[in-house]
Design an enzyme around this catalytic site. Structure first.
Site, PDB file in Angstrom:
ATOM      1  CE  LYS B  64      -3.960   1.925   2.576  1.00  0.00           C
ATOM      2  NZ  LYS B  64      -4.858   1.744   3.731  1.00  0.00           N
ATOM      3  CB  SER B 139      -8.057   3.728   2.624  1.00  0.00           C
ATOM      4  OG  SER B 139      -7.275   3.090   3.612  1.00  0.00           O
ATOM      5  CB  SER B 163      -8.504   0.948   5.643  1.00  0.00           C
ATOM      6  OG  SER B 163      -9.161   2.181   5.574  1.00  0.00           O
TER       7      SER B 163
END
Lengths: 97, 502
Positions: B64, B139, B163
């Site tokens: 990420k 996210s 997330s």
């Protein structure tokens, strides 16, 4: 609760954030709606009071205060990232006009 | 073992897949193709020379974009860090590198992990690989998409209010949010430090387990990371019965939940019951307050953590028109942050400001304690909780971008776990109208191993990515009975946390 444009101005100043007039209007509306939703937490405390425990209590720990040198390549990378520099010094704008 | 595929061939097949599909999906912000091929070559050479190889040697993992990987860009999905190059690696990243993993690229995300659809990325949204008109969730949407589109073996994400689990549910991946403090947060760009955790997204529970075991553990660089001594905790054990007990919290099966999801989750619970688990209806009475408390605590910490992005030391610096330092701060932040980041900074500044602190932030923290107590009480009676991960399946791109509050409601079943610091896993549990459903299992702190065991049983019931297969009934019952015996040895309270510095 609803929030005023003046309050948005004050919060933006505290947060060091310049907002356009349309952003101010949008955030006034959004934040008023969010505050209306989150105010429900006031209700559960009418019956009970509870002590605030520090966030994630019990898992903080400290280590000895020992000075350790930064690795040379890390230091170089950090200096390289400065937006403006003179030699190895980080150059910033004047604090006063 | 017979060599069937070289690491270079394997890596090339993933890179080809990215080349073919990622134009449409946009899971990656950057793919480190040349570097990855060079590393694969080295792995092949190592294997040819019969050198010792690591646990994850040559395994492609995506990162990420809010995780630091030394000498690589890390932008956190934000314009303010568009050209920022990490000067060191996050501990979790370093640990994976030490066991041979190869990082294939950095994945798209909502700016600074603030969002539930990956539409808040400054670099455009990621699309759901199962249906390109739907969001991936967020996210960690880029990581979930990369994993389920088979563009990497697994990925790291971060979970502050859901997330990892919510995008895993929307895309059909397994996503683990570890116990708070189980994984070091060093090198993860902080959003809400008391809630953030790094965790894996993968296609199987076993893959998630392997990665979690590789990244967990005490780290001197994160004062909140902990070592849990299970042996100490079990000394206070008292005998409990052999069956595993699953709690079904009624507050998670309410009117806002898609009825088809309700049916899907309860059908799986019924199967577990048939296989020998004891299922109990329970109540977590303050669940309704969790999202409200979360949307005060989190923005308060965001407003503080994002103060460091001021154009002084790194990242975007708008100096052109600024007359002094204050104007430079104001303009850098105005130009660098997107709409959601600004919204949460202002909201958090409000919650912490004089006159409102007691009524908002302090009350939210008290609510957090009450929510935590709900779980403590519940876990005296049951070993696991099973809930849906999300109230709906993936929604359409653009559908919720105009209304932040509706977007926030996508996290309603995931935030309580972060507030209470608990571990939880989302497991793919079949499809509804072609879109994946996530089943969430929650357990006591540091009982990730049990999440994996139960998760493996469930994924064999509704396994999305292979033909459905089931373990034989005898094996299922044996696992459930064994788990029950494990719980019999566990204390009837939260495990103690051992934080001795290393």
């Amino acid at each position: 609760m609803s929030i005023t444009i003046e309050q948005i101005d004050h919060l933006a100043h505290l947060a060091r954030l310049e907002l356009t007039p349309s952003e101010k209007k949008k955030y006034q509306k959004d934040i008023s709606a969010i505050l209306e939703y989150v105010k429900k937490i006031q209700k559960i405390h009418e019956k009970t009071t509870i002590a605030v425990i520090p966030a994630q209590a019990g898992i903080q720990s400290t280590r000895d205060d020992i000075v350790a040198n930064c690795q040379t390549d890390e230091r170089e990378a950090i200096i390289k990232a400065f937006p403006e520099k003179e030699g190895n010094l980080n150059k910033v704008k004047a604090v006063f006009d | 073992m017979k060599k069937q595929l070289s690491c270079q061939e394997l890596v090339k097949s993933y890179l080809d897949k990215i080349k073919k599909d990622d134009g449409k999906i946009h899971a990656f912000l950057e793919v480190w193709s040349d570097e990855v091929m060079a590393k694969a070559k080295k792995v092949d050479a190592k294997i040819a020379k019969k050198e010792k190889i690591g646990l994850l040697e040559g395994i492609l993992i995506a990162l990420k974009d809010n995780l630091l990987y030394k000498n690589h860009l890390a932008s956190s999905g934000s314009k303010i860090l568009e050209k920022y190059i990490a000067s060191y690696s996050a501990t979790a990243v370093k640990k994976l590198e030490d066991v041979g993993a190869i990082f294939i690229g950095r994945t798209n995300m909502d700016e600074f992990a603030m969002g539930s659809s990956t539409e808040n990325s400054a670099y455009g949204p990621t699309k759901n690989p199962r249906d390109l008109s739907q969001v991936t969730g967020g996210s960690s949407g880029g990581s979930a998409a990369a994993v389920t589109a088979k563009m990497c073996v697994a990925a790291l994400g971060s979970d502050t209010g859901g997330s990892i689990r919510q995008p895993a549910a929307f895309c059909g991946a397994v996503g683990l949010k570890p116990t708070y403090s189980a994984v070091s947060r060093y090198g993860l760009m902080a959003m809400s430090s008391s809630l953030d955790q790094i965790g894996p997204l993968a296609n199987t529970v076993e893959d998630a387990e392997i990665i979690f075991n590789a990244i967990k553990g005490r780290d001197a660089k994160d004062a909140t990371s902990s070592v849990i001594a299970r042996s100490e905790a079990t000394k206070q054990s008292r005998f409990r019965n052999d069956k595993i007990k699953i709690g079904i919290p009624k507050e998670y099966f309410v009117s806002g939940l898609d009825p088809q999801i309700k049916q899907n989750i309860l059908a799986t619970v019924a199967k577990l019951e048939k296989d020998g688990a004891e299922v109990k209806k329970i109540s977590l009475p303050h669940t309704d307050y969790a999202l409200a408390a979360y949307y005060l605590i989190m923005p308060a910490e965001v407003s503080s953590n994002l103060a460091r992005f001021d154009g002084v030391k790194y990242g975007l610096s708008s100096r052109g028109k600024a007359k002094n330092l204050l104007e430079m701060y104001n303009q850098t932040r105005a130009n660098g942050f997107g709409a959601e980041a600004k919204r949460r900074i202002i909201l958090g500044t409000f919650a912490l400001s004089a006159g409102y602190y007691d009524a908002y932030y302090k009350k939210a923290r008290q609510t957090q304690e009450i929510i935590k107590q709900d779980f403590v009480k519940t876990f005296k009676d049951v070993d696991y909780l099973i809930t849906p991960t999300t109230p709906t399946t993936a929604f359409k791109l653009g559908e919720r971008t105009d209304d932040p509050l509706t977007m926030y409601l996508s996290d309603i079943f995931t935030v309580s776990v972060n507030l209470a610091g608990l571990p939880a896993i989302s497991i793919p549990n079949g499809l509804i109208n072609g879109l994946p459903v996530g089943l969430q299992i929650i357990s006591r702190p540091f009982e990730e191993n049990n999440l994996f065991e139960l998760g493996k049983i469930i994924e064999t019931t509704h396994y999305l990515n292979k033909k459905p297969r089931r373990l034989p009934a005898f094996t299922r019952r044996l696992i459930i009975a064994t788990l029950g015996r494990f719980f019999a040895l566990c204390p009837n309270s939260w495990p103690a946390i051992n934080c001795s510095a290393n």
